[in-house]
Design a protein around this motif. Structure first.
Motif, mmCIF file in Angstrom:
data_model
loop_
_atom_site.group_PDB
_atom_site.id
_atom_site.type_symbol
_atom_site.label_atom_id
_atom_site.label_comp_id
_atom_site.label_asym_id
_atom_site.label_seq_id
_atom_site.Cartn_x
_atom_site.Cartn_y
_atom_site.Cartn_z
ATOM 1 N N ILE A 114 19.572 -3.982 67.345
ATOM 2 C CA ILE A 114 19.149 -3.080 66.603
ATOM 3 C C ILE A 114 18.425 -1.756 67.474
ATOM 4 C CG2 ILE A 114 16.608 -2.239 65.380
ATOM 5 C CD1 ILE A 114 15.823 -5.204 65.316
ATOM 6 N N GLN A 115 18.890 -2.056 69.084
ATOM 7 C CA GLN A 115 19.139 -0.540 69.276
ATOM 8 C C GLN A 115 20.618 -0.221 69.235
ATOM 9 O OE1 GLN A 115 17.961 -2.992 73.090
ATOM 10 N NE2 GLN A 115 15.881 -2.879 72.778
ATOM 11 N N ASP A 116 21.587 -0.898 68.981
ATOM 12 C CA ASP A 116 23.006 -0.537 68.848
ATOM 13 C C ASP A 116 22.789 0.225 67.736
ATOM 14 O OD1 ASP A 116 23.138 -1.806 71.756
ATOM 15 O OD2 ASP A 116 23.825 -3.805 70.751
ATOM 16 N N ILE A 117 22.335 -0.337 66.572
ATOM 17 C CA ILE A 117 22.739 0.548 65.588
ATOM 18 C C ILE A 117 21.703 1.761 65.564
ATOM 19 C CG2 ILE A 117 22.221 0.456 63.165
ATOM 20 C CD1 ILE A 117 24.468 -1.618 64.022
ATOM 21 N N LYS A 118 20.730 1.484 65.821
ATOM 22 C CA LYS A 118 19.744 3.188 66.317
ATOM 23 C C LYS A 118 20.948 4.129 67.434
ATOM 24 C CE LYS A 118 15.045 1.500 65.282
ATOM 25 N NZ LYS A 118 15.179 3.132 64.518
ATOM 26 N N ALA A 119 20.999 3.192 68.166
ATOM 27 C CA ALA A 119 21.922 4.423 69.544
ATOM 28 C C ALA A 119 22.976 4.783 68.874
ATOM 29 C CB ALA A 119 22.998 3.304 70.215
#
Length: 299
Positions: A114-119
């Motif tokens: 999820i952190q990757d998508i938000k990045a």
């Protein structure tokens, strides 16, 4: 026969002039854009996360809404290029489209994905001028594991999920389309401790189902989540149809903006989902919910 030969000869040397009306932009596809660097190999090295993007190249002040695509693959495998042909349908309909890489479960565990998508979302907002993006109009869409990540990216705006660069930009989105998404992970983990959901979460969590529920999109449903389009096949043998039904019921009960498209007879990720009827409904959803106004001429 001689007459036919003469006609063929004349056609071979035909000259034609045409006045072309310029009413559409040129669409550019750029692949393997690095949008973030994350820890790799037990924290000793760095890994580039990349995206592909399709955007309209124009020379006016017009801005286009952006749709993020998230590939499925049980969090075990993903390919950001696999559906570029279909994503071009969205671009031609008036959107910038970006297909984003995220770490798979053998590379990192929850909540890294999820952190990757938000990045990726923050990167695109930071580079909105470069790609002619309206940074106030963002949608997210994904299939299966990507549907889960789409839901989590749209529903869960906990600031702890925003890590890395461009933190001055919000990772919130305005609309979300989920294809056959796992919504309540407790049901998968309970039935199979070695399920892909368990691997993504970091191991056998059958004794900690409360933690599994906290990692499930169903826990973040409120009337204030972005408008939702849920698409699920009625004969899905991988992610049960009941998962999307549960999400729809909860969104409806709390007064959320939700549309549920049940695809009759469709199994998981089968050919039904790549027909024009489905994509036309997706385009219509994002146009309406993101308030997209398309023009016949560039302005």
């Amino acid at each position: 026969l001689a007459f036919a030969v003469q006609i063929m000869f004349l056609e071979a040397f035909m000259k034609e002039s045409i006045a072309v009306k310029i009413d559409k932009p040129q669409y550019i596809t750029v692949t393997d854009i690095t949008f973030a660097q994350v820890d790799s190999w037990f924290g000793h090295t760095k890994q580039d996360l990349k995206m592909n993007i399709i955007f309209p190249e124009i020379y006016t002040a017009k801005k286009y809404p952006c749709i993020i695509w998230i590939c499925g693959g049980a969090w075990l495998s993903m390919d950001k290029s696999i559906h570029l042909a279909y994503l071009s349908k969205l671009a031609m309909a008036g959107f910038v489209v970006a297909s984003i890489q995220y770490r798979t479960s053998n590379e990192a565990t929850y909540p890294s994905q999820i952190q990757d998508i938000k990045a990726g979302i923050r990167y695109l907002k930071a580079h909105s001028k470069e790609y002619n993006i309206d940074e106030k109009r963002f949608g997210v869409m994904g299939e299966s594991a990507g549907g889960y990540l789409s839901a989590m990216a749209a529903f869960n705006n906990d600031k702890s999920l925003d890590v890395g660069e461009y933190l001055e930009y919000s990772s919130e989105v305005n609309a979300v389309c989920m294809w056959y998404p796992p919504i309540n992970l407790t049901k998968f983990v309970k039935d199979n401790p070695a399920s892909p959901e368990s691997l993504m979460l970091g191991g056998n969590l059958t004794a900690n189902l409360d933690d599994v529920l906290k990692a499930s999109p169903i826990s973040y449903v409120t009337k204030n989540v972005p408008p939702c389009l849920i698409i699920h096949g009625t004969k899905d043998n991988t992610v049960p149809f009941s998962q999307s039904q549960e999400l729809y019921d909860k969104l409806e009960q709390c007064g959320g903006d939700v549309t549920f498209l049940a695809v009759e007879g469709a199994d998981h990720a089968d050919i039904h989902f790549f027909q024009d009827e489905i994509w036309n409904k997706i385009i219509s959803f994002f146009k309406h919910k993101m308030r997209v106004f398309l023009y016949s001429r560039l302005v």
